[in-house]
Design an enzyme around this catalytic site. Structure first.
Site, PDB file in Angstrom:
ATOM      1  N   LYS A 125       0.984  -1.178  -0.145  1.00  0.00           N
ATOM      2  CA  LYS A 125      -0.038  -0.119  -0.050  1.00  0.00           C
ATOM      3  C   LYS A 125       0.883   1.333   0.059  1.00  0.00           C
ATOM      4  O   LYS A 125       2.041   1.098   0.551  1.00  0.00           O
ATOM      5  CB  LYS A 125      -0.917   0.042   1.196  1.00  0.00           C
ATOM      6  CG  LYS A 125      -2.179   0.863   1.026  1.00  0.00           C
ATOM      7  CD  LYS A 125      -3.208   0.191   0.131  1.00  0.00           C
ATOM      8  CE  LYS A 125      -4.360   1.015   0.339  1.00  0.00           C
ATOM      9  NZ  LYS A 125      -5.653  -0.215  -0.375  1.00  0.00           N
TER      10      LYS A 125
HETATM   11  P1  NAD Z   1     -12.949   7.544  -2.738  1.00  0.00           P
HETATM   12  O1  NAD Z   1     -12.186   8.504  -2.317  1.00  0.00           O
HETATM   13  O2  NAD Z   1     -13.241   7.108  -4.114  1.00  0.00           O
HETATM   14  O3  NAD Z   1     -14.492   7.865  -1.829  1.00  0.00           O
HETATM   15  C1  NAD Z   1     -14.560   7.864  -0.316  1.00  0.00           C
HETATM   16  C2  NAD Z   1     -16.049   8.350  -0.031  1.00  0.00           C
HETATM   17  O4  NAD Z   1     -15.805   8.380   1.522  1.00  0.00           O
HETATM   18  C3  NAD Z   1     -16.306   9.666  -0.434  1.00  0.00           C
HETATM   19  O5  NAD Z   1     -17.508   9.684  -0.614  1.00  0.00           O
HETATM   20  C4  NAD Z   1     -15.906  10.569   0.707  1.00  0.00           C
HETATM   21  O6  NAD Z   1     -16.912  11.701   0.629  1.00  0.00           O
HETATM   22  C5  NAD Z   1     -16.659   9.613   1.856  1.00  0.00           C
HETATM   23  N1  NAD Z   1     -16.048   9.808   3.107  1.00  0.00           N
HETATM   24  C6  NAD Z   1     -14.661  10.141   3.363  1.00  0.00           C
HETATM   25  N2  NAD Z   1     -14.836  10.326   4.654  1.00  0.00           N
HETATM   26  C7  NAD Z   1     -15.822  10.287   5.413  1.00  0.00           C
HETATM   27  C8  NAD Z   1     -16.615  10.289   6.435  1.00  0.00           C
HETATM   28  N3  NAD Z   1     -15.873  10.680   7.664  1.00  0.00           N
HETATM   29  N4  NAD Z   1     -17.944  10.124   6.660  1.00  0.00           N
HETATM   30  C9  NAD Z   1     -18.465   9.617   5.637  1.00  0.00           C
HETATM   31  N5  NAD Z   1     -17.990   9.495   4.263  1.00  0.00           N
HETATM   32  C10 NAD Z   1     -16.898   9.835   4.209  1.00  0.00           C
HETATM   33  O7  NAD Z   1     -12.357   6.209  -1.970  1.00  0.00           O
HETATM   34  P2  NAD Z   1     -12.825   4.759  -2.355  1.00  0.00           P
HETATM   35  O8  NAD Z   1     -11.590   4.069  -3.464  1.00  0.00           O
HETATM   36  O9  NAD Z   1     -14.272   4.462  -2.621  1.00  0.00           O
HETATM   37  O10 NAD Z   1     -12.472   3.810  -0.870  1.00  0.00           O
HETATM   38  C11 NAD Z   1     -13.232   3.922   0.094  1.00  0.00           C
HETATM   39  C12 NAD Z   1     -12.765   2.713   0.948  1.00  0.00           C
HETATM   40  O11 NAD Z   1     -12.906   1.425   0.231  1.00  0.00           O
HETATM   41  C13 NAD Z   1     -11.428   2.951   1.660  1.00  0.00           C
HETATM   42  O12 NAD Z   1     -11.268   2.127   2.849  1.00  0.00           O
HETATM   43  C14 NAD Z   1     -10.653   2.138   0.632  1.00  0.00           C
HETATM   44  O13 NAD Z   1      -9.313   1.591   1.052  1.00  0.00           O
HETATM   45  C15 NAD Z   1     -11.458   0.841   0.323  1.00  0.00           C
HETATM   46  N6  NAD Z   1     -11.223   0.135  -0.874  1.00  0.00           N
HETATM   47  C16 NAD Z   1     -11.168   0.855  -2.302  1.00  0.00           C
HETATM   48  C17 NAD Z   1     -10.999   0.067  -3.349  1.00  0.00           C
HETATM   49  C18 NAD Z   1     -10.935   0.855  -4.780  1.00  0.00           C
HETATM   50  O14 NAD Z   1     -10.844   0.290  -5.604  1.00  0.00           O
HETATM   51  N7  NAD Z   1     -10.948   2.106  -4.919  1.00  0.00           N
HETATM   52  C19 NAD Z   1     -10.730  -1.253  -3.423  1.00  0.00           C
HETATM   53  C20 NAD Z   1     -10.786  -2.019  -2.111  1.00  0.00           C
HETATM   54  C21 NAD Z   1     -11.131  -1.009  -0.796  1.00  0.00           C
END
Ligand code: NAD
Length: 417
Positions: free
Chosen positions: A105
């Site tokens: 990561k």
């Molecule tokens: P992103 O940046 O695309 O979206 C994050 C979302 O969470 C946004 O809508 C943001 O406004 C919201 N957010 C942030 N802080 C917040 C809070 N305090 N309360 C409510 N909402 C909040 O990120 P993502 O890629 O969707 O990742 C989200 C989670 O999924 C993370 O834990 C990431 O590690 C995990 N993840 C992502 C992927 C991927 O392919 N992008 C894959 C596996 C896991």
């Protein structure tokens, strides 16, 4: 011991899984430590001519089962413990779905909302140059995570390729399609969430049409999951993002909300008949059947776990539940599909993207989605099987499934020298 340090959480699950499997300490000792940690300082010339220096990391947890794989996060709360935990979870996640990768990561401590697009590009390029000795298609392949997206992956691919002197699409996944991205990657994590939700509903003998869903986070994971669940007939009663939350008893119009967000407006600015607003954190205790935390770590803790109304939790985010909350959910009989299984769809399609780049051959969307479904369903059933056989939670089942594969790889390879 209860803790909200994500790395300690990971260690606690690793220990429990090892004990249930009856492993010797030697079998998994090395997995408690990341193989490699690189910390970098990233000086950037800002648009006003001033210099700012940002802190960045790349952590490789394990390369036992293949090249390291894991996203890059841009967030003001990034720290080394978080990146270490996220890297370890990637090793377990890739092992749960049985794809030939280890875990890594990266992260930069920055609030990207404070940067112009040009500053963001300079930050990405300089960070890529700084971690260049660690990455490459055979050794460590980054991907998107919180606040990073296909455009940023394109800058990473270009920077790496310029330093090598030839195009290297396989250095990063989650790229735009035009430079070697895979069809289906942008929604893959959300599609994986959909598949495990459908499998859960089938497993529990429920009717999807009667289930009300609440989703925290409307980004890459939460947004895609919301749309796919909506399209499949689930009723999404509440969603939230960093700006706040909205709710409608009769179900939210997810396509209309996404159109609103795509126009640059926030969720708290959305209005429609029957839609009410609430404080974002309340989403976790919203009246619903299925809760999908898809934002950040440690959202569910002892402070709110007893008030959660959902009977099913699908962890779209990495580490959204701390150890104490996990125990509360287990004792309350809540069916919780853990992160290392529930959100693995993204890394599975990243794997397909990498395979396509190495073969210089593009798959069609149907092949991507069908193969993803096959892998996710197989992993879900394996995890359910192990947790039933050992009478443990699905989280423990997932850790045990992963640990078995990691220990098997270690026993075959041995410890160098
Ligand atoms: P992103 O940046 O695309 O979206 C994050 C979302 O969470 C946004 O809508 C943001 O406004 C919201 N957010 C942030 N802080 C917040 C809070 N305090 N309360 C409510 N909402 C909040 O990120 P993502 O890629 O969707 O990742 C989200 C989670 O999924 C993370 O834990 C990431 O590690 C995990 N993840 C992502 C992927 C991927 O392919 N992008 C894959 C596996 C896991």
């Amino acid at each position: 011991m209860a803790t909200s340090n994500p790395y300690d959480n990971m260690l606690s699950y690793l220990e429990q899984a090892a004990q249930i499997l009856g492993l010797e300490a030697n079998d998994y000792e090395a997995l408690k430590y990341p193989e490699r940690i690189l910390q970098v300082s990233i000086p950037i010339e800002m648009d006003d001519g001033g210099i700012k220096v940002f802190e960045g990391y790349r952590v490789q947890h394990s390369s036992l089962r293949g090249p390291c794989k894991g996203g890059i996060r841009f967030h003001q709360d990034v720290d080394l413990d978080e990146v270490k935990a996220l890297a370890a979870w990637m090793s377990f996640k890739c092992a749960v779905v049985n794809i030939p990768y280890g875990g890594a990561k990266g992260g930069v401590k920055v609030d990207p909302r404070d940067l112009s697009k040009k500053e963001l590009m300079r930050l990405t390029r300089r960070y890529t140059a700084s971690i260049l000795p660690l990455i490459g298609p055979e050794r460590d392949i980054p991907a998107p995570d919180v606040n990073t997206n296909p455009e940023i992956m394109g800058w990473i691919m270009d920077t790496y390729s310029m330093m090598k002197g030839y195009a290297v699409p396989g250095v990063v996944t989650g790229k735009p399609i035009d430079i070697g991205g895979s069809l289906g990657r942008s929604e893959a994590t959300g599609r994986g969430v959909l598949i495990v939700t459908q499998e859960t509903v089938r497993h529990l003998g429920l009717n999807p049409q009667s289930l009300r869903v609440a989703i925290q986070g409307m980004g890459n994971v939460g947004g895609a999951a919301a749309r796919l669940l909506f399209d499949t007939g689930f009723t999404i009663v509440a969603v939230s993002d960093i700006s706040g939350g909205i709710r409608s008893e009769n179900g939210l119009d997810i396509p209309a909300i996404q159109k609103h967000l795509a126009g640059g407006s926030t969720l708290c600015e959305f209005s429609s008949p029957g839609v009410s607003h609430f404080c974002g954190g309340d989403i976790l205790t919203a009246d619903c059947d299925i809760l999908i935390p898809a934002a950040l770590e440690n959202q569910l803790s002892a402070a709110n776990a007893a008030d959660v109304k959902a009977r099913i939790i699908i962890e779209g985010a990495n580490g959204p539940t701390d150890v104490e909350a996990d125990e509360i959910f287990r004792s309350r009989g809540i069916f919780l599909v853990p992160d290392i299984l529930a959100n693995a769809g993204g890394v599975v399609v990243s794997y397909f993207e990498w395979v396509q780049n190495l073969e210089s051959f593009m798959w069609d969307l149907d092949q991507v989605n069908k193969t993803l479904e096959k892998i996710m369903i197989r992993a879900f059933r394996e995890v359910v099987g192990i947790s039933e056989a050992y009478q443990t939670s699905l989280r423990m089942g997932a850790y045990m499934s992963a640990l078995k594969r990691l220990v098997a790889a270690k026993n075959i390879r041995g410890i160098f020298p």
